[in-house]
Each structure stands twice: as C-alpha cells, then as structure tokens.
Design an enzyme around this catalytic site. Structure first.
Site, PDB file in Angstrom:
ATOM      1  N   ASP A  36      37.549  23.492  89.110  1.00  0.00           N
ATOM      2  CA  ASP A  36      38.145  24.697  88.524  1.00  0.00           C
ATOM      3  C   ASP A  36      37.488  24.898  87.161  1.00  0.00           C
ATOM      4  OD1 ASP A  36      39.680  26.560  87.208  1.00  0.00           O
ATOM      5  OD2 ASP A  36      41.604  25.651  87.766  1.00  0.00           O
ATOM      6  N   ILE A  37      36.753  25.980  87.002  1.00  0.00           N
ATOM      7  CA  ILE A  37      35.975  26.148  85.764  1.00  0.00           C
ATOM      8  C   ILE A  37      36.820  26.622  84.574  1.00  0.00           C
ATOM      9  CG2 ILE A  37      33.753  26.434  86.922  1.00  0.00           C
ATOM     10  CD1 ILE A  37      34.003  29.496  86.292  1.00  0.00           C
TER      11      ILE A  37
ATOM     12  N   ALA B  12      33.899  33.984  89.339  1.00  0.00           N
ATOM     13  CA  ALA B  12      34.390  35.031  88.433  1.00  0.00           C
ATOM     14  C   ALA B  12      35.656  35.629  89.013  1.00  0.00           C
ATOM     15  CB  ALA B  12      33.337  36.132  88.272  1.00  0.00           C
ATOM     16  N   TYR B  13      36.321  36.423  88.196  1.00  0.00           N
ATOM     17  CA  TYR B  13      37.413  37.274  88.694  1.00  0.00           C
ATOM     18  C   TYR B  13      36.750  38.606  89.012  1.00  0.00           C
ATOM     19  CZ  TYR B  13      41.969  39.474  89.094  1.00  0.00           C
ATOM     20  OH  TYR B  13      43.089  40.120  89.571  1.00  0.00           O
ATOM     21  N   THR B  14      36.570  38.931  90.303  1.00  0.00           N
ATOM     22  CA  THR B  14      35.706  40.063  90.679  1.00  0.00           C
ATOM     23  C   THR B  14      36.460  41.280  91.207  1.00  0.00           C
ATOM     24  OG1 THR B  14      35.384  39.043  92.839  1.00  0.00           O
ATOM     25  CG2 THR B  14      33.697  38.613  91.180  1.00  0.00           C
TER      26      THR B  14
ATOM     27  N   THR C  39      27.557  41.740  84.867  1.00  0.00           N
ATOM     28  CA  THR C  39      27.696  42.944  85.686  1.00  0.00           C
ATOM     29  C   THR C  39      27.221  44.224  84.999  1.00  0.00           C
ATOM     30  OG1 THR C  39      29.382  44.379  86.690  1.00  0.00           O
ATOM     31  CG2 THR C  39      30.091  43.072  84.844  1.00  0.00           C
TER      32      THR C  39
ATOM     33  N   TYR D  99      37.772  44.536  83.853  1.00  0.00           N
ATOM     34  CA  TYR D  99      36.754  43.663  84.455  1.00  0.00           C
ATOM     35  C   TYR D  99      35.482  43.648  83.598  1.00  0.00           C
ATOM     36  CZ  TYR D  99      33.002  42.245  87.645  1.00  0.00           C
ATOM     37  OH  TYR D  99      31.895  41.653  88.192  1.00  0.00           O
TER      38      TYR D  99
ATOM     39  N   TRP E  41      26.836  46.045  92.217  1.00  0.00           N
ATOM     40  CA  TRP E  41      27.178  46.453  93.592  1.00  0.00           C
ATOM     41  C   TRP E  41      26.754  45.386  94.614  1.00  0.00           C
ATOM     42  CZ3 TRP E  41      26.249  52.394  94.586  1.00  0.00           C
ATOM     43  CH2 TRP E  41      26.709  53.135  93.502  1.00  0.00           C
TER      44      TRP E  41
HETATM   45  N1  LIG Z   1      30.877  41.691  93.675  1.00  0.00           N
HETATM   46  C1  LIG Z   1      30.185  42.619  92.985  1.00  0.00           C
HETATM   47  O1  LIG Z   1      30.058  43.784  93.400  1.00  0.00           O
HETATM   48  C2  LIG Z   1      29.546  42.244  91.674  1.00  0.00           C
HETATM   49  C3  LIG Z   1      28.871  43.222  90.946  1.00  0.00           C
HETATM   50  C4  LIG Z   1      28.269  42.870  89.737  1.00  0.00           C
HETATM   51  C5  LIG Z   1      28.345  41.561  89.276  1.00  0.00           C
HETATM   52  N2  LIG Z   1      29.030  40.633  89.998  1.00  0.00           N
HETATM   53  C6  LIG Z   1      29.113  39.275  89.473  1.00  0.00           C
HETATM   54  O2  LIG Z   1      28.371  38.441  90.354  1.00  0.00           O
HETATM   55  C7  LIG Z   1      28.974  37.135  90.391  1.00  0.00           C
HETATM   56  C8  LIG Z   1      29.214  36.726  91.826  1.00  0.00           C
HETATM   57  O3  LIG Z   1      30.098  37.677  92.435  1.00  0.00           O
HETATM   58  P1  LIG Z   1      30.608  37.499  93.930  1.00  0.00           P
HETATM   59  O4  LIG Z   1      30.849  38.862  94.486  1.00  0.00           O
HETATM   60  O5  LIG Z   1      29.747  36.540  94.683  1.00  0.00           O
HETATM   61  O6  LIG Z   1      32.026  36.820  93.651  1.00  0.00           O
HETATM   62  P2  LIG Z   1      33.132  36.341  94.719  1.00  0.00           P
HETATM   63  O7  LIG Z   1      32.634  36.571  96.114  1.00  0.00           O
HETATM   64  O8  LIG Z   1      34.419  36.950  94.289  1.00  0.00           O
HETATM   65  O9  LIG Z   1      33.156  34.765  94.495  1.00  0.00           O
HETATM   66  C9  LIG Z   1      33.714  34.175  93.368  1.00  0.00           C
HETATM   67  C10 LIG Z   1      34.086  32.759  93.726  1.00  0.00           C
HETATM   68  O10 LIG Z   1      34.627  32.142  92.561  1.00  0.00           O
HETATM   69  C11 LIG Z   1      35.762  31.384  92.965  1.00  0.00           C
HETATM   70  N3  LIG Z   1      36.670  31.099  91.857  1.00  0.00           N
HETATM   71  C12 LIG Z   1      37.764  31.802  91.473  1.00  0.00           C
HETATM   72  N4  LIG Z   1      38.380  31.179  90.448  1.00  0.00           N
HETATM   73  C13 LIG Z   1      37.667  30.059  90.180  1.00  0.00           C
HETATM   74  C14 LIG Z   1      37.827  28.987  89.252  1.00  0.00           C
HETATM   75  N5  LIG Z   1      38.852  28.942  88.388  1.00  0.00           N
HETATM   76  N6  LIG Z   1      36.918  27.970  89.267  1.00  0.00           N
HETATM   77  C15 LIG Z   1      35.900  27.991  90.145  1.00  0.00           C
HETATM   78  N7  LIG Z   1      35.711  28.976  91.057  1.00  0.00           N
HETATM   79  C16 LIG Z   1      36.581  29.997  91.074  1.00  0.00           C
HETATM   80  C17 LIG Z   1      36.389  32.270  94.028  1.00  0.00           C
HETATM   81  O11 LIG Z   1      37.351  31.574  94.774  1.00  0.00           O
HETATM   82  P3  LIG Z   1      38.598  32.405  95.413  1.00  0.00           P
HETATM   83  O12 LIG Z   1      37.988  33.460  96.277  1.00  0.00           O
HETATM   84  O13 LIG Z   1      39.330  31.364  96.161  1.00  0.00           O
HETATM   85  O14 LIG Z   1      39.340  32.988  94.247  1.00  0.00           O
HETATM   86  C18 LIG Z   1      35.155  32.676  94.819  1.00  0.00           C
HETATM   87  O15 LIG Z   1      34.819  31.704  95.786  1.00  0.00           O
HETATM   88  C19 LIG Z   1      30.221  37.235  89.514  1.00  0.00           C
HETATM   89  O16 LIG Z   1      29.929  36.783  88.227  1.00  0.00           O
HETATM   90  C20 LIG Z   1      30.511  38.716  89.461  1.00  0.00           C
HETATM   91  O17 LIG Z   1      31.208  39.092  88.280  1.00  0.00           O
HETATM   92  C21 LIG Z   1      29.616  40.944  91.181  1.00  0.00           C
END
Ligand SMILES: NC(=O)c1ccc[n+]([C@@H]2O[C@H](COP(=O)([O-])OP(=O)(O)OC[C@H]3O[C@@H](n4cnc5c(N)ncnc54)[C@H](OP(=O)(O)O)[C@@H]3O)[C@@H](O)[C@H]2O)c1
Length: 296
Positions: free
Chosen positions: A44-45, A68-70, A109, A134, A159
């Site tokens: 847990d980070i 992240a919280y996404t 992001t 966010y 995205w």
């Molecule tokens: N998704 C987008 O469209 C988007 C766009 C721009 C930038 N980003 C950035 O790209 C990165 C990757 O995004 P993604 O879409 O791959 O994210 P994601 O699918 O939501 O994955 C995030 C992971 O982090 C885990 N997590 C949550 N709380 C945690 C904690 N306390 N300690 C460790 N792990 C934890 C989540 O677990 P749970 O699912 O169990 O909570 C999930 O497995 C993020 O930094 C995001 O902000 C995303």
C-alpha cells in the site's frame, strides 16, 4: 537492477507485466489487492514504512508508480482519498527513493491542464491549470516529487485504455453493440493512449538506462488528436458495430460534478527527442488493442 512496479493490477501495471517479460532486470509487481493468476506482492503506497521496508529488503533501484486514484468523477466527492493516493503516496515513494539514491518513474495526467482556454498542444513547462479534484491532486503529486527531489522522471499521459480494467474503449464496445443510438461529446479534445505503448516506452527508458542524466517531466500519448466522439466512432467502426448511430453532443448534455478539459492535447516533442522514441498513431494502436481484446 531491481524494479518495483506499484498498481501492477491496473491498466498500465498489467501492460508493464507484459512488456517486461524478457527483461534483463528483475521486476517486482505490487498492488493493494491480489488478483487470481497474477503474482502480486502486497504494498500500500500510502504506507511510508511499508515502502521503506520493501525498498531495503528487495534492494530496489527503480520504482515505476502505476498506482493512483483514477476515478475522475468520484474524486470530486472523495477529495481526501484522492489527495492521499495522488499526492501523499508519490511523496512517500519519493522519500523512500531519495534515501537509497534510486529513481522514481511517476505517471501523471493531461488533466493537470485545461483551465485556461488554448488550442495548441500543452508543453511540459506550461503552468498547470486543473479543472477538477483529480487533476489538482495529480498536480500536487508532481510538486511533491519535485520539492523533495529524488531522481525522477514524471510522464504525463492521457485517455489511457487497454484490454485490462474499465476504460472508454471497453465501455463503447459494449454500448455500440447493445444500443441503437448513442450520444458522445465532441467538445473535449485530446489524444487516446494505448497503455501498452506507454508501458513499452517506460520499459525502453528503464531497460536501456536512457534515464541517466535525463530527469524531469515528459509528455506521452499516442500521436494524433481527436474528440471522444471521434474516438467512439472509430471503436464502433473497427469493431464492426454498424447498427448503432453515434451522434456528437455537447458536454452540458451530460451534467457532471467535474468540468473536464475542453483541450488537453499533449506536445510529445521532448520525450521523442530525448529518448529517441517512435510513437504509434492513435488509430493504429486502437486497432491493435481491439484485436487483443477480441483474442482474450
Ligand atoms: N486512466 C486514464 O485515463 C489516465 C489518464 C491519464 C493519466 N493516467 C495516470 O496513469 C496512471 C495509471 O493509470 P491506470 O488507468 O492504469 O490506473 P488503474 O487502472 O486505476 O490502476 C491503478 C492501480 O492502483 C491500485 N491502487 C489503489 N490504491 C493503491 C494503494 N494505496 N497502493 C497501491 N496501489 C493502489 C489500484 O487498485 P484498486 O483497483 O484495487 O483500487 C489499481 O490496481 C495513473 O497515475 C493515472 O493517474 C490515467
């Protein structure tokens, strides 16, 4: 090197698992929960002592932070949790890596932008003007990393979609197959990013030690520009979902607590030149992802 990936069961984390399969380095995949069939070390980070412990125990050289919280909408009602995961947690990772002289590769992001009206692609040094919780908390995360100052590479992306988890591509695949008509906003413009392409870029930078002397902020998305409407049209077209009529609409037809950026296209010149990367065009990567989803 020993490389620790956080959020390894999310979209980008899962793609990091795939691209690093034949690495010369040693990868350790961590997340807060275990998923069947995926080797995951629990971490847990938000827990600084837990990070310190694993960094020392595993002799970690690099952390790739994919956690992240996404949930952009839910963040409006969960400010504290979003701040904890998107700002405090990267601060924790920075502290732990600073103590051992390691590198943090952190993902941010395009939503750190959007508050100012402009229509030219955003550069790395452009001032952040987030329109929602966010984006604001992700900007705080970037600032914490820079202020504390371990070796770092921050990559802002946009995205994200993949064959894993929930995302726009999978939602549209479902809706265009089951609904006769659909409205999708055309007044938000950006660039989709196949998480596999971003993971490949991160892997290349780490595996080939390209990061040495190249710290800082970079932008990465696929090439090209489109609206969510264009994105939906292409998903339906490539999937062969011809029976759904997709109409463009304005954002105000979908009332939401969060204002999303009208224009958040990222300028990728810096990352391409610095690391000699070739970035695929967004429709080519969409085709690849759709075929991977089909074959799952
Ligand atoms: N998704 C987008 O469209 C988007 C766009 C721009 C930038 N980003 C950035 O790209 C990165 C990757 O995004 P993604 O879409 O791959 O994210 P994601 O699918 O939501 O994955 C995030 C992971 O982090 C885990 N997590 C949550 N709380 C945690 C904690 N306390 N300690 C460790 N792990 C934890 C989540 O677990 P749970 O699912 O169990 O909570 C999930 O497995 C993020 O930094 C995001 O902000 C995303």
């Amino acid at each position: 090197m020993n490389i620790l990936v956080t959020g390894a069961n999310g979209q980008l984390g899962n793609e990091m698992r795939i691209v690093s399969r034949n690495s010369q380095d040693h990868y350790l995949f961590t997340d807060v929960v275990e998923v069947e069939g995926q080797e995951t070390t629990l971490l847990d980070i938000t827990d600084l002592e837990a990070i310190r412990h694993i960094v020392k125990e595993q002799d970690v050289d690099v952390i790739v932070n994919c956690a992240a919280y996404t949930n952009v909408d839910a963040a409006e009602d969960n400010k504290e949790l979003a701040e904890l995961l998107n700002a405090k947690a990267p601060e924790n990772l920075t502290c732990a890596m600073k103590e051992v002289g390691g590198l943090l590769v952190h993902i941010s992001t395009d939503y750190v932008f959007g508050g100012d009206p402009y229509n030219t692609p955003c550069k790395e040094d452009q001032q952040g003007t987030p329109t929602g919780v966010y984006g604001l908390t992700k900007l705080h995360g970037e600032q914490a990393i820079k202020n504390i100052g371990c070796h770092h590479i921050i990559i802002r992306t946009a995205w994200l979609y993949s064959e894993f988890g929930k995302n726009f591509v999978k939602t549209m695949l479902n809706l265009t197959e089951t609904k006769p008509q659909l409205k999708v906003v055309f007044d938000q413009v950006g660039t989709p990013t196949y998480a596999y392409d971003l993971a490949s870029a991160i892997f290349d930078i780490v595996e080939n030690r390209k990061f040495e002397g190249k710290e800082g902020i970079y932008h990465y998305s696929n090439e090209g520009v489109c609206s969510w409407f264009d994105f939906a049209m292409m998903i339906a077209k490539y999937a062969g979902h011809d029976n759904c009529t997709i109409q463009p609409c304005h954002s105000n037809e979908f009332p939401s607590k969060v204002i999303r950026p009208a224009y958040s296209v990222l300028d990728k010149t810096k990352i391409k030149e610095t690391f000699e990367l070739k970035i695929p065009y967004w429709t080519d990567s969409l085709k690849t992802c759709l075929s991977n989803i089909k074959n799952l």
